[in-house]
Design an enzyme around this catalytic site. Structure first.
Site, PDB file in Angstrom:
ATOM      1  N   HIS A 362      23.697 -47.698 -25.019  1.00 41.97           N
ATOM      2  CA  HIS A 362      23.220 -47.123 -26.351  1.00 41.97           C
ATOM      3  C   HIS A 362      22.413 -47.447 -27.122  1.00 41.97           C
ATOM      4  CE1 HIS A 362      25.314 -43.276 -26.216  1.00 41.97           C
ATOM      5  NE2 HIS A 362      26.383 -43.348 -25.903  1.00 41.97           N
ATOM      6  N   LYS A 553      20.131 -40.548 -41.691  1.00 49.87           N
ATOM      7  CA  LYS A 553      20.995 -41.027 -40.219  1.00 49.87           C
ATOM      8  C   LYS A 553      21.011 -42.282 -41.519  1.00 49.87           C
ATOM      9  CE  LYS A 553      16.575 -41.184 -39.296  1.00 49.87           C
ATOM     10  NZ  LYS A 553      16.438 -41.557 -37.739  1.00 49.87           N
ATOM     11  N   ARG A 554      22.282 -43.138 -40.135  1.00 49.48           N
ATOM     12  CA  ARG A 554      22.673 -44.784 -40.870  1.00 49.48           C
ATOM     13  C   ARG A 554      21.393 -45.612 -41.160  1.00 49.48           C
ATOM     14  NH1 ARG A 554      28.404 -45.259 -39.626  1.00 49.48           N
ATOM     15  NH2 ARG A 554      28.067 -48.028 -41.411  1.00 49.48           N
ATOM     16  N   LYS A 559      15.705 -49.036 -38.731  1.00 48.28           N
ATOM     17  CA  LYS A 559      15.491 -47.206 -38.732  1.00 48.28           C
ATOM     18  C   LYS A 559      14.175 -47.610 -40.315  1.00 48.28           C
ATOM     19  CE  LYS A 559      20.151 -45.667 -37.142  1.00 48.28           C
ATOM     20  NZ  LYS A 559      19.675 -44.941 -36.278  1.00 48.28           N
ATOM     21  N   THR A 661      18.865 -38.226 -31.546  1.00 47.65           N
ATOM     22  CA  THR A 661      19.211 -37.305 -31.229  1.00 47.65           C
ATOM     23  C   THR A 661      18.629 -36.427 -33.192  1.00 47.65           C
ATOM     24  OG1 THR A 661      21.042 -37.824 -32.762  1.00 47.65           O
ATOM     25  CG2 THR A 661      21.096 -37.643 -30.521  1.00 47.65           C
ATOM     26  N   LYS A 665      17.159 -32.303 -33.823  1.00 52.39           N
ATOM     27  CA  LYS A 665      17.701 -31.628 -34.602  1.00 52.39           C
ATOM     28  C   LYS A 665      16.782 -30.647 -35.392  1.00 52.39           C
ATOM     29  CE  LYS A 665      21.696 -33.776 -34.204  1.00 52.39           C
ATOM     30  NZ  LYS A 665      22.692 -34.721 -34.539  1.00 52.39           N
TER      31      LYS A 665
HETATM   32  C1  26V Z   1      25.327 -51.147 -33.774  1.00 51.84           C
HETATM   33  C2  26V Z   1      25.394 -51.817 -34.537  1.00 51.84           C
HETATM   34  C3  26V Z   1      26.369 -52.833 -34.560  1.00 51.84           C
HETATM   35  C4  26V Z   1      26.123 -54.738 -34.688  1.00 51.84           C
HETATM   36  C5  26V Z   1      25.075 -54.656 -35.862  1.00 51.84           C
HETATM   37  C6  26V Z   1      23.483 -53.741 -35.392  1.00 51.84           C
HETATM   38  C7  26V Z   1      23.992 -52.005 -34.640  1.00 51.84           C
HETATM   39  C8  26V Z   1      23.427 -51.860 -35.207  1.00 51.84           C
HETATM   40  C9  26V Z   1      23.269 -49.954 -34.038  1.00 51.84           C
HETATM   41  C10 26V Z   1      24.604 -49.802 -33.390  1.00 51.84           C
HETATM   42  C11 26V Z   1      24.641 -48.580 -33.085  1.00 51.84           C
HETATM   43  C12 26V Z   1      25.062 -48.412 -31.496  1.00 51.84           C
HETATM   44  C13 26V Z   1      25.792 -47.903 -30.623  1.00 51.84           C
HETATM   45  C14 26V Z   1      24.751 -46.412 -31.389  1.00 51.84           C
HETATM   46  O1  26V Z   1      25.314 -45.689 -32.529  1.00 51.84           O
HETATM   47  N1  26V Z   1      24.008 -45.543 -30.636  1.00 51.84           N
HETATM   48  C15 26V Z   1      22.902 -44.853 -30.614  1.00 51.84           C
HETATM   49  O2  26V Z   1      22.927 -44.326 -30.365  1.00 51.84           O
HETATM   50  C16 26V Z   1      22.386 -42.561 -30.078  1.00 51.84           C
HETATM   51  C17 26V Z   1      22.709 -41.396 -28.931  1.00 51.84           C
HETATM   52  O3  26V Z   1      22.876 -42.477 -27.453  1.00 51.84           O
HETATM   53  C18 26V Z   1      20.816 -42.975 -30.141  1.00 51.84           C
HETATM   54  O4  26V Z   1      20.025 -41.537 -30.206  1.00 51.84           O
HETATM   55  C19 26V Z   1      20.499 -43.991 -31.045  1.00 51.84           C
HETATM   56  O5  26V Z   1      19.190 -44.242 -30.815  1.00 51.84           O
HETATM   57  C20 26V Z   1      21.228 -45.131 -31.055  1.00 51.84           C
HETATM   58  O6  26V Z   1      21.191 -46.466 -32.491  1.00 51.84           O
END
Ligand code: 26V
Length: 818
Positions: A362, A553-554, A559, A661, A665
């Site tokens: 992801h 979003k986060r 982003k 996603t 929406k």
């Molecule tokens: C985790 C971390 C952890 C360390 C610091 C940077 C960082 C950045 C992002 C994440 C999230 C990773 C997992 C995640 O939520 N990915 C999201 O997954 C969604 C479903 O597939 C996708 O639509 C998003 O684009 C993606 O960011």
């Protein structure tokens, strides 16, 4: 009782009676003295009863059909509320409203009393929840496995403009949707040693003797598919200690010691990690990962054995999907179970594991790729460490199609990273242990092949696939936008809910004035609903005719909320400079949480709030520009904001947003996207057409080129006066007069090392916003494009996504409805 076959008036009468019974005998309250929360609880319990028979029938039907089971292992399920969802999918919403009204209670009053199940951080967790609903809808025998956290994602409070994290307490009033299963429990080992043990036949084998054991207890929540035809299960594990307490210690007066083990064990399912944080490597997190992975594998292997009698056929009866690398230890745990408990050879066990597991990636952000120090891994999971070494040897020497001899290549594909003080690379483990590895959009799949998994892709060219994410239209249209749903149903019937591509029928209404007037009226009502919420929570009045420009979003630098904020300031400056111009009234709406440890993201939240305060108090721009940062973004808040959005901000640096996603929406609910060619935005453009989306900025390949050749933000800023002016205003303290240097560091960082190319994309972004604002001033044009978005989004249903997973990864077929 079968709701589908009962006439409506009988349904109302039955529900009315059932709610009253639940109030008396389950909630234990006299209906005359019931409070609103009691009505919520009684209603939820009555609805749950209407789920249970079909739930059991679904399980029987899956058994009888010998349906292949699909197990979705995820550390996060961002579910939100379930009352509206269950009633909608059971087709009982109107009857329930009427039954409650007969009790003198309004449904709208009680639905907001349900706390969100916020067992996830963002996109990855919400995707898991959409997938669960779609698996039930399309009739797959799907089962979700995760952790039943006592506390989900923190509640965000904005104090003096800053994010403050407060503990979240979704279980205080109990959870009417779940069933505790004390009899379904497994012991999970940690630590200890691995010793050779002589066998009766004279041979010797290795035995893991864990130093500590924790018990995983199952809690089951039914997952209702559309029309209630299939009802699957989400099984979440809670940690308990094996012994309730140490009576000997208690009797000696050591009261705290007597419960120490209990406390230590229960800590495992205490809180969800705010995952998007940069700090990693905490022991508790690895324990959580192994805890739920081991419990889930033990559970599913036991089910398989009860039905099949031999582990050999596991790949034919089960597919296990790993939601990111959080459950990647499954590769080693499944091999351990097959070797140590069922006596298979490691080669055979590994081949079964690889026939059963699939892995979804992801994110490509390097800081988000999981790895664990070998020393920690060895200490917590000594047997698994051995197995990983063995899998690594097998993979490096034999399992690859070509022998891997180059030391460089061996280093790059090894499961152990030797360059960083020896780490276990979970992405590599998941890759070698899976039959398919998928990305979540077309671009993301391509980038996986050329970046993180480049060398793997050369060796295993058929393994990487891309299956673009989707969203469940039940929650993200039927439930959150009843006005639009009614309009669509009146126009093309309701078959689209199960067959989303039928939405394309809407395109023929673009020139149908009565239809389009209703379409506009629905959007306006949704904007009024959001405006009322903003007025109520924040005391800010919004004009429902202004352009609602939404970024939810986060909060993360990639982003680029900062890009949006700088554009906000530039617009503000221009409005102040030319107050007499005919500006398009605009409301900038932000919402999102930052990881508690992510300081720069938290400063961006403060900046949004500082800008909001100054702008909203400036009489010069009154009625033309408003800025709102809505606290505590969650699924329920999204359900109010999304139907009200005119413009959807999807502005990540190209190549960094795996899919997105929220973009789907908002487009589905008739917002135009302003976005980069990133993640699923590209496919949204392909579906809605270039004319109906606002694309700007560098493409992923251009981003890579610029980064390779070195990028100079200062030169860029110097060449763009509106950018220079906005940045200078922020830097010099225009929005932070109480602390003028608050943003100096943030802006210096942007100028010195603009990692996410905010300044590089600014001009194109600002230009595109101008086009958008001009377009909004011709409302007939705007709403035409909005409708063409709704009409073109059918492909983004998670039903389509799930069918592709079923066909290309799981080789699983739906089973008949019971
Ligand atoms: C985790 C971390 C952890 C360390 C610091 C940077 C960082 C950045 C992002 C994440 C999230 C990773 C997992 C995640 O939520 N990915 C999201 O997954 C969604 C479903 O597939 C996708 O639509 C998003 O684009 C993606 O960011």
């Amino acid at each position: 009782m079968d709701a589908a076959n009962t006439p409506y008036t009988a349904q109302v009468a039955e529900l009315h009676r059932a709610i009253e019974d639940k109030m008396r005998y389950a909630v234990g309250r006299d209906p005359r003295h019931a409070r609103l929360h009691d009505w919520y609880a009684a209603t939820a319990l009555a609805v749950r009863d209407r789920i249970v028979d079909r739930w059991h029938a679904t399980a029987r039907s899956a058994d009888e059909a010998n349906a292949k089971r699909v197990y979705y292992l995820s550390l996060e399920f961002l579910i939100g509320r379930l009352l509206t969802d269950s009633l909608t999918n059971l087709n009982l919403m109107t009857a329930a409203k009427e039954a409650l009204a007969l009790h003198g209670v309004s449904f709208d009053q009680i639905k907001d009393l349900e706390p969100d199940a916020a067992l996830g951080n963002g996109g990855l967790g919400r995707l898991a929840a959409c997938f669960m609903e779609s698996m039930a809808t399309v009739g797959l025998a799907g089962l979700g496995y995760g952790i039943r956290y006592d506390h989900g994602l923190f509640r965000q409070v904005i104090r003096d403009g800053y994010q403050v994290e407060m503990p979240e307490d979704w279980l205080v009033f109990g959870n009417p949707w779940e069933f505790e299963r004390p009899e379904i429990a497994y012991d999970i080992g940690f630590g200890g040693r691995v010793l050779p043990q002589d066998q009766p036949d004279g041979s010797s084998r290795l035995v893991w003797m864990p130093a500590e054991r924790v018990r995983a207890v199952a809690y089951d929540t039914p997952v209702v598919g559309w029309q209630g035809t299939h009802i699957n299960t989400l099984r979440l594990w809670r940690a308990r200690s094996v012994e309730p307490m140490r009576l000997d210690a208690f009797n000696r007066g050591h009261h705290a010691d007597a419960f120490a083990a209990q406390l230590n064990a229960t800590n495992i399912s205490r809180v969800l990690y705010p995952d998007d944080s940069s700090e990693a490597g905490r022991e508790l997190r690895l324990k959580q990962e192994f805890f739920f992975t081991s419990a889930s594998l033990q559970d599913l292997v036991r089910r398989h054995m009860a039905q099949q009698g031999s582990v050999e056929r596991l790949p034919d009866t089960a597919s296990i999907q790993l939601n990111d690398t959080h459950p990647a230890v499954a590769v080693a745990e499944l091999v351990r179970l097959l070797v140590d408990e069922y006596g298979l050879t490691l080669e055979r066990a590994f081949s079964i594991a690889r026939g059963t597991l699939g892995y979804t990636n992801h994110t490509l952000l390097p800081e988000a790729l999981e790895s664990w120090p070998v020393t920690l891994f060895e200490r917590l999971l000594p047997r698994h460490m051995q197995i990983i070494y063995e899998i690594n040897a097998l993979h490096l020497d034999t399992a690859t199609p070509r022998p891997v001899s180059s030391p460089e290549l061996r280093r790059s594909i090894s499961l152990i990273d030797e360059s960083n003080g020896r780490q276990v690379r979970m992405g590599h483990l998941a890759f070698v242990g899976s039959k398919k590895v998928n990305g979540v959009s077309a671009l993301h799949g391509d980038l996986m092949k050329t970046t993180v998994f480049r060398d793997f892709h050369k060796l295993f060219p058929d393994r990487i696939t891309a299956i673009t994410n989707g969203i469940t239209f039940r929650r993200w249209l039927v439930e959150c936008n009843p006005g639009l749903t009614a309009l669509i149903n009146d126009s093309i019937g309701n078959r689209w809910v199960a067959d989303a591509e039928e939405l394309s029928e809407l395109a023929r209404f673009v020139d149908d004035t009565p239809f389009m007037d209703r379409y506009s009226a629905v959007k306006r009502e949704n904007k009024q609903r959001l405006a009322a919420l903003v007025q109520d929570r924040m005391g800010i009045r919004l004009d429902p005719d202004a352009l609602f420009d939404v970024q939810i979003k986060r909060i993360h630098e990639y982003k680029r909320q900062l890009l949006n904020l700088i554009e906000t300031v530039a617009l503000y400056d221009k409005m102040r400079a030319e107050p007499g111009r005919n500006w398009t009234p605009r409301v900038k709406i932000f919402a999102g949480k930052a990881a508690a440890s992510y300081h720069r993201a938290k400063l961006i939240i403060k900046l949004a709030n500082d800008i909001a305060r100054v702008v909203n108090n400036d009489p010069v721009v009154r009625d033309r520009l408003r800025v709102v940062f809505l606290p505590n973004y969650n699924v329920s808040l999204a359900e109010v904001i999304i139907p009200a959005a005119d413009l959807s901000e999807q502005i990540s640096t190209a190549g960094l947003e795996a899919s997105g996603t929220g973009n789907m929406k908002m487009a589905l609910n008739g917002a135009l996207t302003i976005g980069t060619l990133d993640g699923a935005n590209i496919e949204i453009r392909d579906h809605v057409g270039d004319d109906n989306i606002l694309i700007f900025g560098l493409r992923a390949d251009e981003v890579a080129d610029i980064k390779a050749s070195g990028y100079d933000a200062r030169a860029k800023v110097a060449a763009c006066p509106s950018l220079a002016q906005a940045i200078e205003a922020i830097r010099s303290g225009v929005f932070s007069p109480d602390d003028p240097s608050r943003y100096a560091g943030l802006i210096d960082h942007l100028l010195n090392d603009d990692v996410f190319l905010v300044t590089a994309d600014f001009e194109s972004y600002e230009e595109t916003h101008k086009r958008g604002a001009a377009l909004y001033r011709t409302p007939l044009e705007w709403r035409r494009k909005a409708l063409l978005n709704t009409a073109a989004m059918g492909w983004f249903s998670s039903d389509r996504t799930i069918r592709e997973y079923a066909r290309d990864i799981w080789q699983a077929a739906p089973h008949p409805s019971p």
